[in-house]
Design a protein around this motif. Sequence first.
Motif, short mmCIF file in Angstrom:
data_model
loop_
_atom_site.label_atom_id
_atom_site.label_comp_id
_atom_site.label_asym_id
_atom_site.label_seq_id
_atom_site.Cartn_x
_atom_site.Cartn_y
_atom_site.Cartn_z
N ALA A 297 0.97 -1.12 -0.06
CA ALA A 297 -0.01 -0.04 -0.23
C ALA A 297 0.85 1.22 -0.13
CB ALA A 297 -1.08 0.14 1.26
N ALA A 298 1.42 0.79 0.49
CA ALA A 298 2.68 2.40 0.85
C ALA A 298 3.34 2.45 -0.16
CB ALA A 298 3.81 2.29 1.46
N ARG A 299 4.56 1.08 -0.93
CA ARG A 299 4.76 1.58 -2.58
C ARG A 299 3.65 2.23 -3.67
NH1 ARG A 299 9.58 -1.81 -3.24
NH2 ARG A 299 10.30 -2.89 -1.08
N ASN A 300 2.66 1.96 -3.53
CA ASN A 300 1.03 2.64 -4.17
C ASN A 300 0.88 3.43 -3.93
OD1 ASN A 300 1.42 -0.05 -5.80
ND2 ASN A 300 -0.66 -0.79 -4.40
N PHE A 301 1.21 4.22 -3.01
CA PHE A 301 0.39 5.57 -2.96
C PHE A 301 2.23 6.53 -3.26
CE2 PHE A 301 0.93 9.12 -0.08
CZ PHE A 301 -0.15 9.34 0.23
N PHE A 302 3.00 5.79 -2.63
CA PHE A 302 4.22 6.38 -3.07
C PHE A 302 5.41 6.78 -4.53
CE2 PHE A 302 4.42 6.70 1.22
CZ PHE A 302 4.26 8.02 1.98
N ASP A 336 12.43 10.75 22.69
CA ASP A 336 13.19 10.49 23.47
C ASP A 336 12.33 9.15 24.10
OD1 ASP A 336 13.56 13.15 25.05
OD2 ASP A 336 11.47 13.50 25.35
N GLY A 337 12.39 8.12 22.90
CA GLY A 337 11.78 7.18 22.60
C GLY A 337 10.41 6.63 22.76
N ARG A 338 9.26 7.78 22.66
CA ARG A 338 7.90 7.40 23.09
C ARG A 338 7.28 7.42 21.85
NH1 ARG A 338 6.29 12.56 24.33
NH2 ARG A 338 8.11 13.52 24.13
N ILE A 339 6.32 6.94 21.65
CA ILE A 339 5.39 6.69 20.33
C ILE A 339 4.81 8.02 20.21
CG2 ILE A 339 4.03 5.69 19.25
CD1 ILE A 339 4.44 3.21 21.45
N TRP A 340 4.59 8.60 19.06
CA TRP A 340 3.70 9.97 18.09
C TRP A 340 2.70 8.87 17.49
CZ3 TRP A 340 2.15 12.26 14.70
CH2 TRP A 340 1.63 13.24 14.30
N GLU A 341 1.89 10.09 18.07
CA GLU A 341 -0.21 9.77 17.28
C GLU A 341 -0.47 11.08 16.92
OE1 GLU A 341 -1.18 5.54 18.83
OE2 GLU A 341 -1.53 6.79 20.33
N GLY A 342 -1.27 10.54 15.93
CA GLY A 342 -1.78 12.34 15.63
C GLY A 342 -1.82 12.26 13.86
N GLU A 343 -2.39 13.52 13.55
CA GLU A 343 -2.02 13.18 11.51
C GLU A 343 -1.46 14.20 11.30
OE1 GLU A 343 -6.52 14.69 12.03
OE2 GLU A 343 -7.43 13.55 12.65
N LEU A 344 -1.61 13.45 9.90
CA LEU A 344 -0.21 14.31 9.20
C LEU A 344 -1.06 14.35 7.32
CD1 LEU A 344 3.18 12.29 9.98
CD2 LEU A 344 2.06 14.04 10.72
N LEU A 345 -0.38 15.07 7.27
CA LEU A 345 -1.06 15.43 5.68
C LEU A 345 0.16 14.47 4.69
CD1 LEU A 345 -2.50 18.70 4.92
CD2 LEU A 345 -3.50 16.33 4.83
N LEU A 346 -0.06 14.02 3.25
CA LEU A 346 1.19 13.29 3.59
C LEU A 346 1.24 13.34 1.57
CD1 LEU A 346 1.67 9.46 4.61
CD2 LEU A 346 2.66 11.75 5.35
N LEU A 347 2.60 13.62 1.05
CA LEU A 347 2.23 13.71 -1.07
C LEU A 347 2.44 12.73 -1.57
CD1 LEU A 347 2.60 15.93 -2.78
CD2 LEU A 347 4.62 16.66 -2.69
N GLY A 348 1.19 12.60 -1.92
CA GLY A 348 1.44 11.04 -2.49
C GLY A 348 1.79 10.80 -4.19
N TYR A 349 1.14 10.14 -4.46
CA TYR A 349 1.75 10.09 -5.88
C TYR A 349 -0.08 10.93 -6.89
CZ TYR A 349 2.92 7.72 -10.47
OH TYR A 349 3.25 8.17 -11.89
N ASP A 350 -0.85 11.23 -6.12
CA ASP A 350 -1.97 12.04 -6.99
C ASP A 350 -2.71 13.03 -6.01
OD1 ASP A 350 -2.85 9.99 -8.12
OD2 ASP A 350 -3.78 8.65 -6.48
N GLY A 351 -1.39 13.16 -4.67
CA GLY A 351 -1.35 14.38 -4.54
C GLY A 351 -1.54 14.40 -2.28
#
Length: 821
Positions: A297-302, A336-351
């Motif tokens: 899925a990641a390969r297809n998106f990017f 700090d070795g802590r897990i980060w959770e949140g929302e991001l915008l990713l620039l993929g193959y389609d924007g």
Amino acid sequence: MPTRRKRDPIQTAPIDPGGERPSTVAPLWRYLADVEAAALVCDEHAEVQWSSPSVHEVLGVRPDELHGLPLTDLFAETAQPHIADRVRLAQQGSTQRTPISASLAIDHAGAASFDVDIVAFPTDGRRLLLVTLRDASSRLAAGRALAESETRFRNVVNNVPYGIGIEDQDGNFVFLNARFKEMLGVQANYILRDEVADLMDLAEVNDRRGGLQRDDEPIDDITVRFTPEGETRFGLVTLLPQEGAGGESSTFWAVADVTARVRAEQDQARLHRLMETSSDLVLVMTHRSVPLYANRAARNFFGIPLDATLDGEAEAIEFGTVGAAQVEEIAESLRDGRIWEGELLLLGYDGLEPFSATLVPDTSGHRVLRYSAVLRNIGERKAFEQRLEWEARHDPLTQLANRLLLGERLDRALATAGPDQHVAVVFLDLDNFRMINESLGHRRGDRLLLQTARTLEELVGNEGVVARFGADEFVVMVDRVRSEESAAELAEGLRQAVSGRVELPEVDLLMSCTAGVAISDGADVDSASIIRDANAAVHEAKLRGRDRTEVFSSAVRQRALDRVTVESGLRGALRSSEFRLFYQPKVDLDSGRLAGAEALIRWQQPGGPLVGPDEFVPIAESSGLIVPIGEWVIREACSTLRSWTEQLGDDRPLHMAINLSGRQLARPTIATELRSLLEESGVDPTVIEFEITESVLLDDVERSIRNLGQIKDLGVRLALDDFGTGYSSLTYLRRYPIDVIKIDRSFVSGIGSDPENAAIVRSVVELAQALGLSCVAEGVETAGDLAAIRALGCDVAQGYLIAKPLSDGDAMRLLGYDPRY
């Protein structure tokens, strides 16, 4: 040295070892002379009679020192019972050549333990015992060493973390160490071939050792599945061929329990399959966000080719619209070795697309070596949330703003309004919309609402907000209004725009609209207050006849407060029994006698004037209090009629007319409620006449027809009040189960001198006669009016000429007088 027992010597010639040795015993004497062993000859009493010269070498004593000693005395006390048993057996003729080891009692260092052979030879009819003593120290030490070695070997074999077994050439396991038995879930020290297949899957083993020879190298890395007690476990097997001394072959098994490793590999394989088939983006990246692993899925998106090798040299993953603050927050969390959770915008193959992100770091100290990321596309969820948010603030039919959004926009406009800028709120109510909806159908009603919404949107444009506030109510908010006059002009323009002729599929309507407008006055006012004021203005306009615009003012506010006061007073009046009934008599024009009366309600406020129905009934109607008030009216009027009948006798059939409100008629249980009240009162239903106004019937035609039919089935009469003042009355007159038509007083008053009113009344009377209905004329105030309506054929007259509304007692006295008219 053991104590020599004193007794007579054997009465035989002593053996002379130095004498002549017959040839037959030469080997024996050579044996007896062997310095490796000491030889003793004992008599039948097991006493030493002769010792070989090697006794001194073996035992360290002279031969003559042993003469006459009991044989058992030469040995330690613990060994004597065993020596005695061996002597007894020899004396009985048994030759025991198996050596027994025993410790000597004589003190001879280095020779503390010996093998002892006892052999009996008969000589001259006597039984002599030949005893040989050989030093057994080395043999016993070797035996002990071997035993200790075997014990150590068994301990090692049974405690190594591997399963060890020996399989013979027939497939039977002839040896199993403790670990192997634990792996197989057995207790036996051997397993037959037929049982092995039930405990192990030997398919791969048999395939691998098909050509195994005795001289072959070991075969290793064979994975075998075990099933001890139903549990599946795995072992890694090494096979080593063996050859016994007799030429028989066997196989040495060494088994390592690799269950945890196999399950981990299986879990890892399942995890890999899950990651590769997951719709989530799964990546492992360097600290610079360069991918080291990316699932499908990641390969297809990017846009990464599926066969591309990710070795840390690819381009970094690009995160879109991530602010500096968020970048620092993510970096600090990962350091700090802590897990980060949140929302991001990713620039993929389609924007750019939104993702929820979980970032898991792999750190060394405070240095991020790499991190893993699980990214889920939340574009659809975001769109769904936006849709839900939009629907929460908009009307689903017209797509206009709803109350919530109107309040938010109105609060914002009020907060930003300048000193010379006002915010106007126009409340618009479509007149008689319910009648249109019920008579023409909801589909056409919805089309009317949609057309109204589009008309208002076109007029308002970007200058304000148009909202649907209720079923047939719209609200328009416009800011930057200069004056109250401008707001009134705006409201009137909007009202006229949605009024007039409306074209719908297959029908044209003539619509009217009532409007109310309120304007902010610069004071601290909120959205709820200004909407309430606009609503009060439209309510005022409805009370004044509808199809008009009313501007909210202090007077409107006062009237609204008065209505609230009246409503509160009505609630108290119900509790305190402040209502009174008055009765206006009616005359039968054929006989001229009183035929009954109409019950009319009044409100007697404590210490105040008598309040007529016009001042409180509309408020009771709008608040719903008319239902309990109407129930009280029916109960009271029926009770009064029963009292009159009891006092006047049954020869005077009197009728009682009682008004039913629109709220009462709309109740689906009205017929049941009326039946209960009539049964409670005990009056004959045929003498009760329920009056309904024409406008009430037209609010919901089908429901009115249904409910009136059920009421009619009770045996009562139904009268249509204020006939001629309503809308489209002739259209529905034949559909209603009506018995009586009451002509409104506006047509009866002055009928003797007004030919137009006379013509109208004549038409109504003729219509009633044609339909088989009775006709009542209201508002008869002069003798001329009475003569005119009698001449026109009316059945009943009612008005001030006969009597004003009277109390119960006055009405009773008038009925008792029995006047003629």
